[in-house]
Design a protein around this motif. Structure first.
Motif, PDB file in Angstrom:
ATOM      1  N   SER A 249      32.473  23.437  38.245  1.00 25.66           N
ATOM      2  CA  SER A 249      33.931  23.315  38.182  1.00 25.66           C
ATOM      3  C   SER A 249      34.468  23.562  36.776  1.00 25.66           C
ATOM      4  O   SER A 249      35.668  23.798  36.600  1.00 25.66           O
ATOM      5  CB  SER A 249      34.371  21.935  38.667  1.00 25.66           C
ATOM      6  OG  SER A 249      33.830  20.918  37.844  1.00 25.66           O
ATOM      7  N   PRO A 254      37.480  33.954  35.224  1.00 25.89           N
ATOM      8  CA  PRO A 254      37.573  34.525  36.570  1.00 25.89           C
ATOM      9  C   PRO A 254      36.197  35.011  37.002  1.00 25.89           C
ATOM     10  O   PRO A 254      35.495  35.671  36.230  1.00 25.89           O
ATOM     11  CB  PRO A 254      38.542  35.695  36.387  1.00 25.89           C
ATOM     12  CG  PRO A 254      39.324  35.347  35.159  1.00 25.89           C
ATOM     13  CD  PRO A 254      38.385  34.610  34.272  1.00 25.89           C
ATOM     14  N   THR A 255      35.789  34.687  38.228  1.00 21.45           N
ATOM     15  CA  THR A 255      34.405  34.901  38.646  1.00 21.45           C
ATOM     16  C   THR A 255      34.336  35.650  39.969  1.00 21.45           C
ATOM     17  O   THR A 255      35.042  35.310  40.927  1.00 21.45           O
ATOM     18  CB  THR A 255      33.681  33.548  38.781  1.00 21.45           C
ATOM     19  OG1 THR A 255      33.711  32.864  37.528  1.00 21.45           O
ATOM     20  CG2 THR A 255      32.233  33.746  39.208  1.00 21.45           C
ATOM     21  N   HIS A 275      30.520  29.819  45.067  1.00 21.62           N
ATOM     22  CA  HIS A 275      31.932  30.082  45.367  1.00 21.62           C
ATOM     23  C   HIS A 275      32.707  28.787  45.550  1.00 21.62           C
ATOM     24  O   HIS A 275      33.848  28.638  45.072  1.00 21.62           O
ATOM     25  CB  HIS A 275      32.002  30.938  46.633  1.00 21.62           C
ATOM     26  CG  HIS A 275      33.393  31.249  47.078  1.00 21.62           C
ATOM     27  ND1 HIS A 275      33.843  30.966  48.354  1.00 21.62           N
ATOM     28  CD2 HIS A 275      34.440  31.812  46.431  1.00 21.62           C
ATOM     29  CE1 HIS A 275      35.100  31.346  48.463  1.00 21.62           C
ATOM     30  NE2 HIS A 275      35.485  31.864  47.326  1.00 21.62           N
ATOM     31  N   GLN A 276      32.115  27.830  46.225  1.00 15.20           N
ATOM     32  CA  GLN A 276      32.775  26.553  46.446  1.00 15.20           C
ATOM     33  C   GLN A 276      32.878  25.725  45.169  1.00 15.20           C
ATOM     34  O   GLN A 276      33.801  24.918  45.020  1.00 15.20           O
ATOM     35  CB  GLN A 276      32.030  25.761  47.518  1.00 15.20           C
ATOM     36  CG  GLN A 276      32.118  26.382  48.911  1.00 15.20           C
ATOM     37  CD  GLN A 276      31.104  25.825  49.882  1.00 15.20           C
ATOM     38  OE1 GLN A 276      30.344  24.912  49.550  1.00 15.20           O
ATOM     39  NE2 GLN A 276      31.073  26.378  51.090  1.00 15.20           N
ATOM     40  N   PRO A 279      36.317  27.061  40.676  1.00 12.98           N
ATOM     41  CA  PRO A 279      37.707  27.189  41.143  1.00 12.98           C
ATOM     42  C   PRO A 279      38.163  28.647  41.193  1.00 12.98           C
ATOM     43  O   PRO A 279      37.986  29.405  40.235  1.00 12.98           O
ATOM     44  CB  PRO A 279      38.492  26.405  40.089  1.00 12.98           C
ATOM     45  CG  PRO A 279      37.502  25.444  39.516  1.00 12.98           C
ATOM     46  CD  PRO A 279      36.183  26.169  39.525  1.00 12.98           C
ATOM     47  N   GLU A 280      38.717  29.054  42.321  1.00 14.31           N
ATOM     48  CA  GLU A 280      39.327  30.374  42.509  1.00 14.31           C
ATOM     49  C   GLU A 280      38.336  31.531  42.341  1.00 14.31           C
ATOM     50  O   GLU A 280      38.747  32.668  42.075  1.00 14.31           O
ATOM     51  CB  GLU A 280      40.516  30.557  41.564  1.00 14.31           C
ATOM     52  CG  GLU A 280      41.614  29.525  41.807  1.00 14.31           C
ATOM     53  CD  GLU A 280      42.828  29.738  40.938  1.00 14.31           C
ATOM     54  OE1 GLU A 280      42.971  30.839  40.358  1.00 14.31           O
ATOM     55  OE2 GLU A 280      43.637  28.806  40.827  1.00 14.31           O
ATOM     56  N   ALA A 281      37.054  31.283  42.489  1.00  9.52           N
ATOM     57  CA  ALA A 281      36.081  32.382  42.460  1.00  9.52           C
ATOM     58  C   ALA A 281      36.284  33.275  43.672  1.00  9.52           C
ATOM     59  O   ALA A 281      36.729  32.825  44.727  1.00  9.52           O
ATOM     60  CB  ALA A 281      34.658  31.838  42.430  1.00  9.52           C
ATOM     61  N   GLN A 282      35.952  34.564  43.500  1.00  5.66           N
ATOM     62  CA  GLN A 282      36.035  35.530  44.596  1.00  5.66           C
ATOM     63  C   GLN A 282      34.636  35.761  45.145  1.00  5.66           C
ATOM     64  O   GLN A 282      33.699  36.015  44.383  1.00  5.66           O
ATOM     65  CB  GLN A 282      36.614  36.852  44.073  1.00  5.66           C
ATOM     66  CG  GLN A 282      36.570  37.990  45.086  1.00  5.66           C
ATOM     67  CD  GLN A 282      37.083  39.298  44.499  1.00  5.66           C
ATOM     68  OE1 GLN A 282      38.017  39.312  43.682  1.00  5.66           O
ATOM     69  NE2 GLN A 282      36.477  40.402  44.904  1.00  5.66           N
ATOM     70  N   GLU A 312      41.532  41.694  37.234  1.00 12.34           N
ATOM     71  CA  GLU A 312      41.525  40.702  36.168  1.00 12.34           C
ATOM     72  C   GLU A 312      42.255  41.222  34.945  1.00 12.34           C
ATOM     73  O   GLU A 312      42.970  40.498  34.266  1.00 12.34           O
ATOM     74  CB  GLU A 312      40.083  40.328  35.811  1.00 12.34           C
ATOM     75  CG  GLU A 312      39.342  39.624  36.929  1.00 12.34           C
ATOM     76  CD  GLU A 312      40.120  38.455  37.511  1.00 12.34           C
ATOM     77  OE1 GLU A 312      40.908  37.817  36.776  1.00 12.34           O
ATOM     78  OE2 GLU A 312      39.984  38.195  38.711  1.00 12.34           O
ATOM     79  N   ASP A 315      45.973  40.873  35.565  1.00 14.49           N
ATOM     80  CA  ASP A 315      46.405  39.484  35.418  1.00 14.49           C
ATOM     81  C   ASP A 315      46.504  39.075  33.956  1.00 14.49           C
ATOM     82  O   ASP A 315      47.371  38.319  33.555  1.00 14.49           O
ATOM     83  CB  ASP A 315      45.442  38.544  36.146  1.00 14.49           C
ATOM     84  CG  ASP A 315      45.530  38.708  37.670  1.00 14.49           C
ATOM     85  OD1 ASP A 315      46.505  39.300  38.133  1.00 14.49           O
ATOM     86  OD2 ASP A 315      44.591  38.236  38.355  1.00 14.49           O
TER      87      ASP A 315
END
Length: 317
Positions: A249, A254-255, A275-276, A279-282, A312, A315
């Motif tokens: 966490s 960005p992942t 992924h879980q 946070p906000e991983a793709q 990315e 962004d």
């Protein structure tokens, strides 16, 4: 034993020659890194053009060449790490020191040598362990993170699942390919007790399990199998299980979590765990793909990678 080392020879890639003029000039570079009381040579290789992406291969003990990604070199400057204990990089005096922490230390030295404020970091398989460790320890230096066919944890559950998946692979193929009956024994071989030649032989034996439909594409993958190379010294490192599940966490970058649907060793179960946790991983799962998507589905792999990185960059601006 992730991953296998697939040769680049069938793709006739240009040879990377020694070119020390600039830290990011195309070719092979060598720096010296302090490790304890020793100074160890660390090599890396540069190819391509565009934003910089540093790629750390798997293993431990796998030569860097299998991770060569010419499809990404069309739009990225790829910096391939040649891990200590492999190829022409230096070897550690104490084999027990080949740990994820040690590899992250050498990765940090390369990144500092490149003098970039932040980087895109890609880690494949065991190299994904290194990338996770680095991203957690140096969050301000990672612009984006790509965790490719890897896991946030090893240990008994991880290896038991790999063996069970490989047993199912054997059951599916043993009638047509009797030689696969040896694969489970090969996977569980103590590589730390072998020579480089012995470790390489193990990988050559088991390579078809690492890709989807090896025998349907044997003309393509056969030369890769015959060119596998593995170095035994890194397999003698401290064998403590890797586990960063409780830390994920804190990953700030960005992942992209990228995995093959048929990867028997670092498959979707472990990718979803990452992924879980971040946070906000793709998460992207490539269908009918094993452990080596950049070889099995190069254009699809490139599309996912460049799409993620382009988004990315948008962004960021």
């Amino acid at each position: 034993m992730p991953p296998v080392n697939a040769s680049r020879e069938p793709m006739t890639l240009p040879r990377l020659t020694e070119d020390p003029v600039s830290p990011l000039s195309p070719g092979t570079h060598t720096i010296t890194v302090r490790h304890g009381l020793s100074r160890i040579e660390q090599r890396y290789h540069v190819a391509g053009t565009g934003p910089v992406c540093i790629a750390h291969p798997g293993g431990p003990g796998i030569g860097w060449e299998y991770l060569r990604m010419p499809q990404l070199e069309r739009s990225l400057t790829m910096v391939y790490i040649e891990p200590v204990g492999t190829g022409a990089s230096g070897f550690l005096a104490d084999p027990r020191a080949y740990t994820v922490t040690t590899y992250a230390h050498f990765l940090r030295a390369v990144i500092e040598h490149l003098a970039l404020p932040d980087v895109v970091l890609l880690g494949h398989s065991h190299g994904g362990f290194v990338a996770q460790r680095y991203a957690l320890d140096q969050p301000e230096r990672v612009e984006a993170l790509v965790l490719y066919d890897t896991s946030p944890v090893t240990g008994e559950e991880f290896w038991s699942a790999a063996v069970a998946n490989l047993e199912r692979f054997v059951q599916r193929h043993v009638d047509e390919r009797p030689e696969v009956a040896r694969y489970v024994a090969a996977l569980t071989t103590r590589l730390d007790q072998l020579t480089d030649e012995g470790a390489t032989a193990v990988l050559r034996t088991i390579m078809p399990a690492y890709v989807c439909d090896y025998w349907g594409r044997e003309e393509e993958f056969g030369p890769a199998r015959r060119s596998l190379r593995m170095y035994a010294a890194p397999t003698r490192g401290d064998g403590q299980p890797f586990d960063v599940r409780d830390e994920l966490s804190a990953v700030a970058a960005p992942t992209l979590v990228l995995v093959g649907s048929d990867d028997f060793i670092c498959g979707p179960h472990w990718a979803r765990m990452i992924h879980q946790g971040i946070p906000e991983a793709q998460l992207t799962v490539l269908d009918e793909t094993g452990h080596l998507a950049h070889l099995e589905r190069p254009e699809e792999f490139r599309s996912v990678m460049t799409g993620f990185l382009a988004l990315e960059r948008e962004d960021a601006h």
